[in-house]
Write a protein that holds these residues in place. Structure first.
Motif, short mmCIF file in Angstrom:
data_model
loop_
_atom_site.label_atom_id
_atom_site.label_comp_id
_atom_site.label_asym_id
_atom_site.label_seq_id
_atom_site.Cartn_x
_atom_site.Cartn_y
_atom_site.Cartn_z
N PRO A 126 0.81 -1.22 0.00
CA PRO A 126 0.00 0.00 0.00
C PRO A 126 0.84 1.27 0.00
N GLU A 127 1.96 1.25 0.72
CA GLU A 127 2.83 2.42 0.77
C GLU A 127 3.39 2.75 -0.61
N THR A 128 3.73 1.68 -1.36
CA THR A 128 4.26 1.88 -2.71
C THR A 128 3.19 2.44 -3.63
N LYS A 129 2.01 1.87 -3.56
CA LYS A 129 0.92 2.32 -4.42
C LYS A 129 0.54 3.77 -4.14
N ARG A 130 0.66 4.19 -2.88
CA ARG A 130 0.34 5.58 -2.53
C ARG A 130 1.37 6.55 -3.07
N LEU A 131 2.63 6.13 -3.04
CA LEU A 131 3.73 7.07 -3.31
C LEU A 131 4.22 7.05 -4.75
N ILE A 132 4.18 5.87 -5.38
CA ILE A 132 4.80 5.71 -6.70
C ILE A 132 3.74 5.48 -7.77
N ASP A 133 3.83 6.26 -8.84
CA ASP A 133 2.92 6.15 -9.98
C ASP A 133 3.66 5.40 -11.09
N PHE A 134 3.31 4.12 -11.27
CA PHE A 134 4.03 3.30 -12.24
C PHE A 134 3.61 3.56 -13.68
N THR A 135 2.68 4.49 -13.90
CA THR A 135 2.38 4.89 -15.27
C THR A 135 3.36 5.94 -15.76
N ARG A 136 4.20 6.44 -14.85
CA ARG A 136 5.23 7.42 -15.20
C ARG A 136 6.61 6.82 -14.89
N PRO A 137 7.68 7.37 -15.46
CA PRO A 137 9.02 6.83 -15.20
C PRO A 137 9.41 6.87 -13.72
N VAL A 138 10.09 5.83 -13.32
CA VAL A 138 10.57 5.67 -11.94
C VAL A 138 12.06 5.35 -11.99
N GLY A 139 12.82 5.87 -11.03
CA GLY A 139 14.22 5.49 -10.87
C GLY A 139 14.32 4.41 -9.80
N VAL A 140 14.83 3.23 -10.16
CA VAL A 140 14.97 2.12 -9.22
C VAL A 140 16.45 1.93 -8.91
N VAL A 141 16.80 1.95 -7.64
CA VAL A 141 18.19 1.95 -7.21
C VAL A 141 18.51 0.68 -6.44
N PHE A 142 19.47 -0.09 -6.94
CA PHE A 142 20.02 -1.24 -6.23
C PHE A 142 21.48 -0.90 -5.90
N LEU A 143 21.71 -0.18 -4.83
CA LEU A 143 23.07 0.23 -4.50
C LEU A 143 23.68 -0.76 -3.50
N GLY A 144 24.62 -1.57 -3.96
CA GLY A 144 25.34 -2.47 -3.07
C GLY A 144 24.46 -3.47 -2.36
N VAL A 145 23.39 -3.94 -3.02
CA VAL A 145 22.50 -4.90 -2.36
C VAL A 145 22.43 -6.22 -3.11
N LEU A 146 22.57 -6.22 -4.42
CA LEU A 146 22.39 -7.45 -5.19
C LEU A 146 23.49 -8.47 -4.93
N HIS A 147 24.66 -8.01 -4.46
CA HIS A 147 25.70 -8.99 -4.12
C HIS A 147 25.43 -9.67 -2.77
N CYS A 148 24.33 -9.30 -2.12
CA CYS A 148 23.89 -10.00 -0.91
C CYS A 148 22.88 -11.10 -1.24
N LEU A 149 22.58 -11.28 -2.52
CA LEU A 149 21.69 -12.33 -2.97
C LEU A 149 22.51 -13.43 -3.64
N THR A 150 22.22 -14.67 -3.30
CA THR A 150 22.90 -15.80 -3.93
C THR A 150 22.33 -16.02 -5.33
N ASP A 151 23.04 -16.82 -6.13
CA ASP A 151 22.52 -17.16 -7.45
C ASP A 151 21.18 -17.87 -7.34
N ARG A 152 21.00 -18.69 -6.31
CA ARG A 152 19.73 -19.38 -6.13
C ARG A 152 18.59 -18.39 -5.89
N GLU A 153 18.91 -17.27 -5.25
CA GLU A 153 17.89 -16.24 -5.02
C GLU A 153 17.66 -15.37 -6.25
#
Length: 267
Positions: A141-168
C-alpha cells in the motif's frame, strides 16, 4: 555507536550485520562491536572504507543524472542506514517535491530510516520489506500511494544485489521491477566484484560467512546481465571511479576495481 540498551527487538548484536558494517565503513556510529570487528577484517584486506565512500559518491552522481532526465520518483532498495547524500536529498536538488520510497528489512535500518528519512514528509516513505520478494514491495500500500508506475521511476540497487545468492536469482528480482516500470524509467546498480583480486575476494567471503548476509562477487558480464531490457547510458558498466567522475582524483581511486556500476533506461 548504537546503545546496546536500545537494540530493537529481534536483533542479536553479537552477529555481524552487513548494513551496520557498511555504516562503519562510511564512518557512521550505528554499529556494534561485532560489526566493527568483522569490518576491520575486511578493511585489512584492502581500501574498503575508500571504495564504500566512492560507491556513495556514485549514488549521488547517478541519482542526479537520472533526475536530470525528468524522473522525480525513486525506489531505493536495500537502503541501509541513513548517511550523507541520501536519494531524496540528491533528487530534490533537481525536483524539490520528489517522491522516494526507501526499502529495507533490517530492524535497525527501519527504526533509523523512519526517524531520519521519512519523518513527517508525506512524499518520503520507509517500507519494511525484503528485496528478495519484489512482489511484496511493488504491491505494498505504501508503494501504491507514493509511486505512480504509469510514469518513469528510478529504481536503485546500491550495493544490495551482491547479498543475494545465485539461487535467489538477483537477475529475476531486477526483471520483476523492470516489467512493472513505464518506458523512460531508470535502473541504477552497483555491485561488488573480485575480477581483479580473486584471492582477496575469497578471503572477504570467508569473513562474510559469519555475517547475516552473504557476499557474492560477480563478473562484469554477470552485472551487465542485470540490465537486460534496459539501454545502458554512457559509459556503460564500469568501475565505480570511471562512471562520470566529477573530480580528477576519482579516476585514480584505489580500489575502484572492486565495484561495477551502471545506469540503464527502459526504452
Amino acid at each position: 555507536m548504537t546503545n546496546p540498551s536500545r537494540v530493537p527487538v529481534g536483533i542479536n548484536p553479537s552477529v555481524p550485520n552487513a548494513a551496520r558494517m557498511y555504516d562503519y565503513y562510511l564512518g557512521g556510529k550505528d554499529n556494534f562491536a561485532a560489526d566493527r570487528e568483522a569490518a576491520e577484517k575486511i578493511m585489512a584486506l584492502g581500501p574498503s572504507r575508500e571504495i564504500c565512500l566512492a560507491n556513495r559518491r556514485f549514488l549521488g552522481r547517478a541519482v542526479r543524472s537520472v533526475a536530470n532526465l525528468g524522473i522525480d520518483q525513486f525506489i531505493d532498495l536495500g537502503t541501509g542506514l541513513p548517511n550523507q547524500n541520501n536519494v531524496h536529498e540528491v533528487a530534490r536538488t533537481v525536483h524539490p517535491e520528489a517522491h522516494v520510497l526507501y526499502v529495507d528489512y533490517d530492524p535497525v535500518v527501519i527504526v533509523h530510516g523512519r526517524a531520519l528519512l521519512a519523518g513527517t514528509d508525506a512524499n518520503i516513505t520507509m517500507l519494511d520489506a525484503d528485496v528478495r520478494d519484489p512482489g511484496s514491495i511493488l504491491d505494498a500500500p505504501e508503494t501504491k500511494r507514493l509511486i505512480d508506475f504509469t510514469r518513469p521511476v528510478g529504481v536503485v540497487f546500491l550495493g544490495v544485489l551482491h547479498c543475494l545468492t545465485d539461487r535467489e536469482d538477483p537477475w529475476d528480482v531486477v526483471a520483476t521491477f523492470r516489467d512493472r516500470l513505464a518506458p523512460g524509467s531508470a535502473l541504477v546498480v552497483s555491485h561488488l566484484t573480485d575480477d581483479a583480486h580473486p584471492e582477496v575476494g575469497e578471503a572477504a567471503r570467508e569473513v562474510y560467512d559469519d555475517v547475516d548476509a552473504p557476499l557474492v562477487h560477480r563478473s562484469r558480464e554477470q552485472v551487465t546481465r542485470m540490465f537486460d531490457g534496459f539501454d545502458l547510458i554512457e559509459p556503460g558498466v564500469t568501475h565505480v571511479a570511471d562512471w562520470r567522475p566529477e573530480e580528477v582524483w576519482e579516476t585514480e581511486l584505489a580500489g575502484s576495481e572492486w565495484w561495477y556500476v551502471g545506469v540503464g533506461l527502459k526504452p
